[in-house]
Design a protein around this motif. Sequence first.
Motif, PDB file in Angstrom:
ATOM      1  N   SER A 173       0.852  -1.191   0.000  1.00 30.56           N
ATOM      2  CA  SER A 173       0.000   0.000   0.000  1.00 30.56           C
ATOM      3  C   SER A 173       0.887   1.241   0.000  1.00 30.56           C
ATOM      4  O   SER A 173       1.995   1.236   0.548  1.00 30.56           O
ATOM      5  CB  SER A 173      -0.933   0.024   1.219  1.00 30.56           C
ATOM      6  OG  SER A 173      -0.211   0.210   2.404  1.00 30.56           O
ATOM      7  N   LEU A 174       0.384   2.308  -0.631  1.00 31.08           N
ATOM      8  CA  LEU A 174       1.095   3.580  -0.704  1.00 31.08           C
ATOM      9  C   LEU A 174       0.108   4.695  -0.382  1.00 31.08           C
ATOM     10  O   LEU A 174      -0.845   4.923  -1.121  1.00 31.08           O
ATOM     11  CB  LEU A 174       1.703   3.784  -2.092  1.00 31.08           C
ATOM     12  CG  LEU A 174       2.402   5.128  -2.336  1.00 31.08           C
ATOM     13  CD1 LEU A 174       3.619   5.269  -1.424  1.00 31.08           C
ATOM     14  CD2 LEU A 174       2.797   5.270  -3.802  1.00 31.08           C
ATOM     15  N   PHE A 175       0.351   5.376   0.729  1.00 30.21           N
ATOM     16  CA  PHE A 175      -0.505   6.478   1.175  1.00 30.21           C
ATOM     17  C   PHE A 175       0.203   7.793   0.886  1.00 30.21           C
ATOM     18  O   PHE A 175       1.334   8.011   1.331  1.00 30.21           O
ATOM     19  CB  PHE A 175      -0.798   6.330   2.666  1.00 30.21           C
ATOM     20  CG  PHE A 175      -1.627   7.443   3.239  1.00 30.21           C
ATOM     21  CD1 PHE A 175      -2.953   7.590   2.893  1.00 30.21           C
ATOM     22  CD2 PHE A 175      -1.077   8.337   4.149  1.00 30.21           C
ATOM     23  CE1 PHE A 175      -3.729   8.607   3.426  1.00 30.21           C
ATOM     24  CE2 PHE A 175      -1.834   9.355   4.693  1.00 30.21           C
ATOM     25  CZ  PHE A 175      -3.162   9.495   4.334  1.00 30.21           C
ATOM     26  N   ILE A 176      -0.453   8.683   0.115  1.00 28.47           N
ATOM     27  CA  ILE A 176       0.118   9.973  -0.258  1.00 28.47           C
ATOM     28  C   ILE A 176      -0.812  11.061   0.260  1.00 28.47           C
ATOM     29  O   ILE A 176      -1.991  11.113  -0.111  1.00 28.47           O
ATOM     30  CB  ILE A 176       0.268  10.095  -1.786  1.00 28.47           C
ATOM     31  CG1 ILE A 176       1.109   8.939  -2.337  1.00 28.47           C
ATOM     32  CG2 ILE A 176       0.881  11.431  -2.173  1.00 28.47           C
ATOM     33  CD1 ILE A 176       1.108   8.843  -3.852  1.00 28.47           C
ATOM     34  N   ALA A 177      -0.279  11.939   1.125  1.00 27.27           N
ATOM     35  CA  ALA A 177      -1.124  12.949   1.768  1.00 27.27           C
ATOM     36  C   ALA A 177      -0.501  14.338   1.638  1.00 27.27           C
ATOM     37  O   ALA A 177       0.479  14.647   2.319  1.00 27.27           O
ATOM     38  CB  ALA A 177      -1.304  12.607   3.248  1.00 27.27           C
ATOM     39  N   PRO A 178      -1.058  15.190   0.779  1.00 22.36           N
ATOM     40  CA  PRO A 178      -0.541  16.562   0.659  1.00 22.36           C
ATOM     41  C   PRO A 178      -0.955  17.462   1.818  1.00 22.36           C
ATOM     42  O   PRO A 178      -0.404  18.547   1.980  1.00 22.36           O
ATOM     43  CB  PRO A 178      -1.147  17.043  -0.653  1.00 22.36           C
ATOM     44  CG  PRO A 178      -2.416  16.254  -0.787  1.00 22.36           C
ATOM     45  CD  PRO A 178      -2.134  14.916  -0.186  1.00 22.36           C
ATOM     46  N   LEU A 179      -1.930  17.023   2.630  1.00 18.34           N
ATOM     47  CA  LEU A 179      -2.406  17.803   3.770  1.00 18.34           C
ATOM     48  C   LEU A 179      -2.133  17.021   5.048  1.00 18.34           C
ATOM     49  O   LEU A 179      -2.825  16.044   5.347  1.00 18.34           O
ATOM     50  CB  LEU A 179      -3.897  18.097   3.637  1.00 18.34           C
ATOM     51  CG  LEU A 179      -4.333  18.855   2.378  1.00 18.34           C
ATOM     52  CD1 LEU A 179      -5.843  18.978   2.333  1.00 18.34           C
ATOM     53  CD2 LEU A 179      -3.675  20.233   2.329  1.00 18.34           C
ATOM     54  N   THR A 180      -1.120  17.457   5.794  1.00 19.60           N
ATOM     55  CA  THR A 180      -0.696  16.713   6.982  1.00 19.60           C
ATOM     56  C   THR A 180      -0.296  17.671   8.100  1.00 19.60           C
ATOM     57  O   THR A 180       0.475  18.604   7.889  1.00 19.60           O
ATOM     58  CB  THR A 180       0.508  15.803   6.662  1.00 19.60           C
ATOM     59  OG1 THR A 180       0.143  14.890   5.634  1.00 19.60           O
ATOM     60  CG2 THR A 180       0.941  15.029   7.894  1.00 19.60           C
ATOM     61  N   GLY A 181      -0.830  17.430   9.274  1.00 18.41           N
ATOM     62  CA  GLY A 181      -0.418  18.154  10.466  1.00 18.41           C
ATOM     63  C   GLY A 181       0.416  17.245  11.354  1.00 18.41           C
ATOM     64  O   GLY A 181       0.031  16.102  11.606  1.00 18.41           O
ATOM     65  N   LYS A 182       1.548  17.728  11.806  1.00 17.26           N
ATOM     66  CA  LYS A 182       2.439  16.953  12.667  1.00 17.26           C
ATOM     67  C   LYS A 182       2.770  17.773  13.909  1.00 17.26           C
ATOM     68  O   LYS A 182       3.140  18.944  13.811  1.00 17.26           O
ATOM     69  CB  LYS A 182       3.728  16.602  11.920  1.00 17.26           C
ATOM     70  CG  LYS A 182       4.730  15.799  12.745  1.00 17.26           C
ATOM     71  CD  LYS A 182       6.009  15.538  11.949  1.00 17.26           C
ATOM     72  CE  LYS A 182       7.026  14.781  12.768  1.00 17.26           C
ATOM     73  NZ  LYS A 182       8.306  14.574  12.010  1.00 17.26           N
ATOM     74  N   VAL A 183       2.629  17.151  15.077  1.00 18.08           N
ATOM     75  CA  VAL A 183       2.944  17.823  16.331  1.00 18.08           C
ATOM     76  C   VAL A 183       3.983  16.997  17.081  1.00 18.08           C
ATOM     77  O   VAL A 183       3.796  15.788  17.282  1.00 18.08           O
ATOM     78  CB  VAL A 183       1.696  18.022  17.207  1.00 18.08           C
ATOM     79  CG1 VAL A 183       2.066  18.738  18.508  1.00 18.08           C
ATOM     80  CG2 VAL A 183       0.630  18.812  16.452  1.00 18.08           C
ATOM     81  N   THR A 184       5.073  17.655  17.475  1.00 16.38           N
ATOM     82  CA  THR A 184       6.119  17.025  18.275  1.00 16.38           C
ATOM     83  C   THR A 184       5.976  17.494  19.717  1.00 16.38           C
ATOM     84  O   THR A 184       5.920  18.706  19.973  1.00 16.38           O
ATOM     85  CB  THR A 184       7.518  17.392  17.749  1.00 16.38           C
ATOM     86  OG1 THR A 184       7.641  16.972  16.395  1.00 16.38           O
ATOM     87  CG2 THR A 184       8.602  16.722  18.576  1.00 16.38           C
ATOM     88  N   PHE A 185       5.910  16.556  20.667  1.00 14.55           N
ATOM     89  CA  PHE A 185       5.804  16.876  22.093  1.00 14.55           C
ATOM     90  C   PHE A 185       7.112  16.514  22.797  1.00 14.55           C
ATOM     91  O   PHE A 185       7.678  15.444  22.555  1.00 14.55           O
ATOM     92  CB  PHE A 185       4.657  16.100  22.742  1.00 14.55           C
ATOM     93  CG  PHE A 185       3.302  16.415  22.180  1.00 14.55           C
ATOM     94  CD1 PHE A 185       2.568  17.494  22.662  1.00 14.55           C
ATOM     95  CD2 PHE A 185       2.756  15.642  21.178  1.00 14.55           C
ATOM     96  CE1 PHE A 185       1.318  17.792  22.141  1.00 14.55           C
ATOM     97  CE2 PHE A 185       1.504  15.926  20.648  1.00 14.55           C
ATOM     98  CZ  PHE A 185       0.785  17.000  21.134  1.00 14.55           C
TER      99      PHE A 185
END
Length: 209
Positions: free
Chosen positions: A120-132
């Motif tokens: 499977s290949l997931f491609i996401a141009p809209l991504t939010g990432k939070v580092t804690f």
Amino acid sequence: SNKLGCRWSKFFCCNGLFSLFANYKAKNIAWDNSLDIGYGILKQGSESDFMKTDDKVDLMSKFGRKASKHWYYAALFNFKTQMTAGYKYPNDTVRISDFLSPAYTLVSIGMDYKPNKIFSLFIAPLTGKVTFVNDQTLADAGAFGVEKAEYDSLGNVITNGKKMRAEFGGYLRAQLKKEIMPNVTLESKLDAFSNYLNNPKNVDFNWET
């Protein structure tokens, strides 16, 4: 599935892995869930202390609705952290990580390509990432990309370091899982994230096989 392997000769090594998955597929719906927990320690010779060789908690949930034969509109949630403190080995007094320091939360919306049960290949141009970074000492040092503390000329903290860093960008996840011979399965996962807001050419990679 779960595995635990330990051995002792001139050194002691013990590694454990727990993997849990729950997948659902209907006519137009695909929902994949997985939880991987791993931990390992190593001791070389009688004089040395135990060192951590592996420590991870990785939770992933991906939901998709069919768009065409092999493509799905999809959303993905991923959470990663570790369980115990890590040190700057061989110096076991300098702590460089801990539980929820760091922790990564990622939410993505994109397209999922699933041509078969193997890949499977997931491609996401809209991504939010939070580092804690929950530990204030590590946050003050600016560990894992958070904004570090401000100090006066005497070394006193004026403003504490931030415990959170938010990013927005593009994300890719490729996954391969195949039984290559009876009772032997090969699994490989590649994650890539580019932050649109700051140096998008610098891509974060994580590859496990």
